[in-house]
Motif scaffolding. Sequence first.
Motif, PDB file in Angstrom:
ATOM      1  N   SER A  41      69.611  50.014  17.487  1.00 22.51           N
ATOM      2  CA  SER A  41      69.649  48.711  18.146  1.00 22.51           C
ATOM      3  C   SER A  41      68.455  48.532  19.064  1.00 22.51           C
ATOM      4  N   SER A  42      68.114  49.594  19.807  1.00 24.92           N
ATOM      5  CA  SER A  42      67.040  49.495  20.785  1.00 24.92           C
ATOM      6  C   SER A  42      66.583  50.892  21.187  1.00 24.92           C
ATOM      7  N   ILE A  43      65.444  50.938  21.859  1.00 26.59           N
ATOM      8  CA  ILE A  43      64.925  52.170  22.459  1.00 26.59           C
ATOM      9  C   ILE A  43      64.921  51.983  23.967  1.00 26.59           C
ATOM     10  N   TRP A  44      65.481  52.936  24.665  1.00 25.32           N
ATOM     11  CA  TRP A  44      65.518  52.861  26.126  1.00 25.32           C
ATOM     12  C   TRP A  44      64.104  52.769  26.709  1.00 25.32           C
ATOM     13  N   PRO A  45      63.949  52.079  27.827  1.00 23.94           N
ATOM     14  CA  PRO A  45      62.658  52.138  28.523  1.00 23.94           C
ATOM     15  C   PRO A  45      62.406  53.564  29.009  1.00 23.94           C
ATOM     16  N   HIS A  46      61.165  54.011  28.924  1.00 26.42           N
ATOM     17  CA  HIS A  46      60.859  55.391  29.289  1.00 26.42           C
ATOM     18  C   HIS A  46      59.398  55.533  29.665  1.00 26.42           C
ATOM     19  N   GLY A  47      59.079  56.615  30.342  1.00 29.58           N
ATOM     20  CA  GLY A  47      57.695  56.842  30.739  1.00 29.58           C
ATOM     21  C   GLY A  47      57.468  58.272  31.173  1.00 29.58           C
ATOM     22  N   ARG A  48      56.175  58.572  31.445  1.00 28.76           N
ATOM     23  CA  ARG A  48      55.770  59.893  31.918  1.00 28.76           C
ATOM     24  C   ARG A  48      54.966  59.725  33.200  1.00 28.76           C
TER      25      ARG A  48
ATOM     26  N   SER B 127      85.463  54.492  10.973  1.00 25.83           N
ATOM     27  CA  SER B 127      85.485  53.062  11.272  1.00 25.83           C
ATOM     28  C   SER B 127      85.242  52.204  10.043  1.00 25.83           C
ATOM     29  N   GLY B 128      84.618  52.767   9.011  1.00 24.62           N
ATOM     30  CA  GLY B 128      84.278  52.000   7.824  1.00 24.62           C
ATOM     31  C   GLY B 128      83.072  51.108   8.005  1.00 24.62           C
ATOM     32  N   LYS B 129      82.419  51.181   9.165  1.00 23.52           N
ATOM     33  CA  LYS B 129      81.235  50.376   9.439  1.00 23.52           C
ATOM     34  C   LYS B 129      80.056  51.280   9.760  1.00 23.52           C
ATOM     35  N   VAL B 130      78.872  50.791   9.471  1.00 21.92           N
ATOM     36  CA  VAL B 130      77.668  51.533   9.840  1.00 21.92           C
ATOM     37  C   VAL B 130      77.412  51.305  11.329  1.00 21.92           C
ATOM     38  N   PRO B 131      77.404  52.357  12.140  1.00 20.63           N
ATOM     39  CA  PRO B 131      77.253  52.173  13.581  1.00 20.63           C
ATOM     40  C   PRO B 131      75.858  51.705  13.962  1.00 20.63           C
ATOM     41  N   VAL B 132      75.784  50.908  15.007  1.00 18.04           N
ATOM     42  CA  VAL B 132      74.521  50.455  15.580  1.00 18.04           C
ATOM     43  C   VAL B 132      74.408  51.079  16.957  1.00 18.04           C
ATOM     44  N   LEU B 133      73.346  51.835  17.203  1.00 19.40           N
ATOM     45  CA  LEU B 133      73.260  52.607  18.429  1.00 19.40           C
ATOM     46  C   LEU B 133      71.858  52.586  19.011  1.00 19.40           C
ATOM     47  N   GLY B 134      71.790  52.714  20.328  1.00 22.66           N
ATOM     48  CA  GLY B 134      70.526  52.817  21.027  1.00 22.66           C
ATOM     49  C   GLY B 134      70.076  54.263  21.093  1.00 22.66           C
ATOM     50  N   THR B 135      68.829  54.467  21.520  1.00 18.42           N
ATOM     51  CA  THR B 135      68.290  55.811  21.608  1.00 18.42           C
ATOM     52  C   THR B 135      67.354  55.933  22.804  1.00 18.42           C
ATOM     53  N   GLY B 136      67.308  57.123  23.354  1.00 19.44           N
ATOM     54  CA  GLY B 136      66.401  57.389  24.466  1.00 19.44           C
ATOM     55  C   GLY B 136      65.070  57.940  24.017  1.00 19.44           C
ATOM     56  N   ALA B 137      64.862  58.092  22.711  1.00 18.51           N
ATOM     57  CA  ALA B 137      63.618  58.663  22.193  1.00 18.51           C
ATOM     58  C   ALA B 137      62.658  57.557  21.766  1.00 18.51           C
ATOM     59  N   GLY B 138      61.372  57.764  22.022  1.00 16.84           N
ATOM     60  CA  GLY B 138      60.372  56.804  21.599  1.00 16.84           C
ATOM     61  C   GLY B 138      59.940  57.034  20.160  1.00 16.84           C
TER      62      GLY B 138
ATOM     63  N   LEU C  75      66.550  53.663  10.869  1.00 21.15           N
ATOM     64  CA  LEU C  75      67.763  54.319  10.406  1.00 21.15           C
ATOM     65  C   LEU C  75      67.809  55.714  11.018  1.00 21.15           C
ATOM     66  N   PHE C  76      68.988  56.148  11.446  1.00 17.65           N
ATOM     67  CA  PHE C  76      69.160  57.491  11.969  1.00 17.65           C
ATOM     68  C   PHE C  76      70.039  58.309  11.031  1.00 17.65           C
ATOM     69  N   VAL C  77      69.672  59.583  10.861  1.00 14.81           N
ATOM     70  CA  VAL C  77      70.453  60.531  10.074  1.00 14.81           C
ATOM     71  C   VAL C  77      71.158  61.478  11.035  1.00 14.81           C
ATOM     72  N   ARG C  78      72.403  61.770  10.735  1.00 15.57           N
ATOM     73  CA  ARG C  78      73.245  62.581  11.625  1.00 15.57           C
ATOM     74  C   ARG C  78      72.601  63.935  11.955  1.00 15.57           C
ATOM     75  N   ASN C  79      72.687  64.283  13.226  1.00 12.45           N
ATOM     76  CA  ASN C  79      72.244  65.578  13.742  1.00 12.45           C
ATOM     77  C   ASN C  79      73.485  66.272  14.301  1.00 12.45           C
ATOM     78  N   PRO C  80      74.018  67.299  13.628  1.00 14.95           N
ATOM     79  CA  PRO C  80      75.326  67.840  14.008  1.00 14.95           C
ATOM     80  C   PRO C  80      75.375  68.485  15.390  1.00 14.95           C
ATOM     81  N   THR C  81      74.236  68.935  15.909  1.00 13.10           N
ATOM     82  CA  THR C  81      74.227  69.568  17.237  1.00 13.10           C
ATOM     83  C   THR C  81      73.605  68.673  18.292  1.00 13.10           C
ATOM     84  N   GLY C  82      72.857  67.677  17.865  1.00 11.03           N
ATOM     85  CA  GLY C  82      72.135  66.839  18.817  1.00 11.03           C
ATOM     86  C   GLY C  82      70.841  67.462  19.299  1.00 11.03           C
ATOM     87  N   VAL C  83      70.555  68.700  18.908  1.00 12.64           N
ATOM     88  CA  VAL C  83      69.357  69.395  19.371  1.00 12.64           C
ATOM     89  C   VAL C  83      68.123  68.815  18.679  1.00 12.64           C
TER      90      VAL C  83
END
Length: 408
Positions: free
Chosen positions: A199-206, A344-355, A370-378
């Motif tokens: 859905s979106s990418i979080w604002p971020h910076g260094r 849920s039977g629906k394709v989830p829409v999600l935000g991310t903190g990664a650029g 599109l995001f592919v499942r990461n079972p550990t999140g690592v």
Amino acid sequence: MWRSLRPLGRSAASGGYRRYAWTDADADCRLWFRMQAEARRLDVETDRNGNQWAWLGDPTAGDAVVTGSHLDSVPDGGAFDGPLGVVSSFAALDELRARGVSFKRPLAVVNFGDEEGARFGLACVGSRLTAGRLTKEQAYELRDGDGVGLPQAMEAAGYDPEAIGPDPERLARIGAFVELHVEQGRALDLSGDAIGVASSIWPHGRWRYDFAGEANHAGTTRLVDRRDPMLTYAETVLAARREAELAGAVATFGKIAVEPNGVNAIPSLVRGWLDARAADQGALDAVVAGVETAARDYADRHGIDLTVVRESFTPVVDFSHALRDELSRILGDAAATTGITGPSGKVPVLGTGAGHDAGILSESIPTAMLFVRNPTGVSHSPAEFAAEDDCLAGVRALADVLEELACR
């Protein structure tokens, strides 16, 4: 493809990847990309900013559909971040050809250069230059840890640094860019879904924090007489964690440089880099301001001089709503046969903190992810992983999307 790419730039010591921009490992990855493209009878070109494009159809025709990602890595990064998107793009093209479809729009697979910013400290250099969000003058100021400038590195790798700069003509010929990426988090794993739509990418910076103190002997200098910047740095690291927790955000000091960097010497300078991200701009501003306020308070107490420099910033990115909704519709229609959805039977829409490069390009062209499942999140680690079944589901999902966008 995965087996042939896996050994390139891999560290035997860590098992992670060190595919930094304009190095031998980067050259190996670029050659791999070219060979994969030529094996599929695609026309390969490298643009003025070092990004690679593999074209099916006339790239000058306009309204092209582009997919792909990047092949470079963070220090000792994982195998999936970036490469999964490139490998899946080639595999999706293979799938479309197997289906016998006819392409009505030009299609390209892209490998964006220096996405991670591991060498020069700025992420998404290739796409930033292309989109005009990094000027030639700014790029020429970039230096790696050994003091080598980006133009010198490009030239040593056989590329012309004088040519870099905005490429509006190229972007004007692109009608849509869809980037597939391994999820850098566990949202899909927790929901039981193999695939999600961004859905979106979080604002971020260094931000770079320079703590300047006074070098002295570690064994003979009384504690009360010390101006030790490491203390202020350490307290600032803890402040970053505290401010992030209060704001529901994330903040990390993940890189540090110390001078003179001796075991028996009090440092004269500690330089640390803050990475901060939040779901909205207000929360991010609160975190960044809170960390700097705390750091300056600690610096004053310890007699430390502090300089804070914002090295990069990306505001919140809302992907094209029309393209995002189109992806959700396409994948929703195919869910019954692909098995990509969870309970849920629906394709989830999600935000991310990664650029991502898709975020950089979103102001110039319609983009989606599109995001592919990461079972550990690592992620950004050798432990990064995605199951083969989920990766194949990602290929089918990307193929479904590309067929709808480029073939109908």
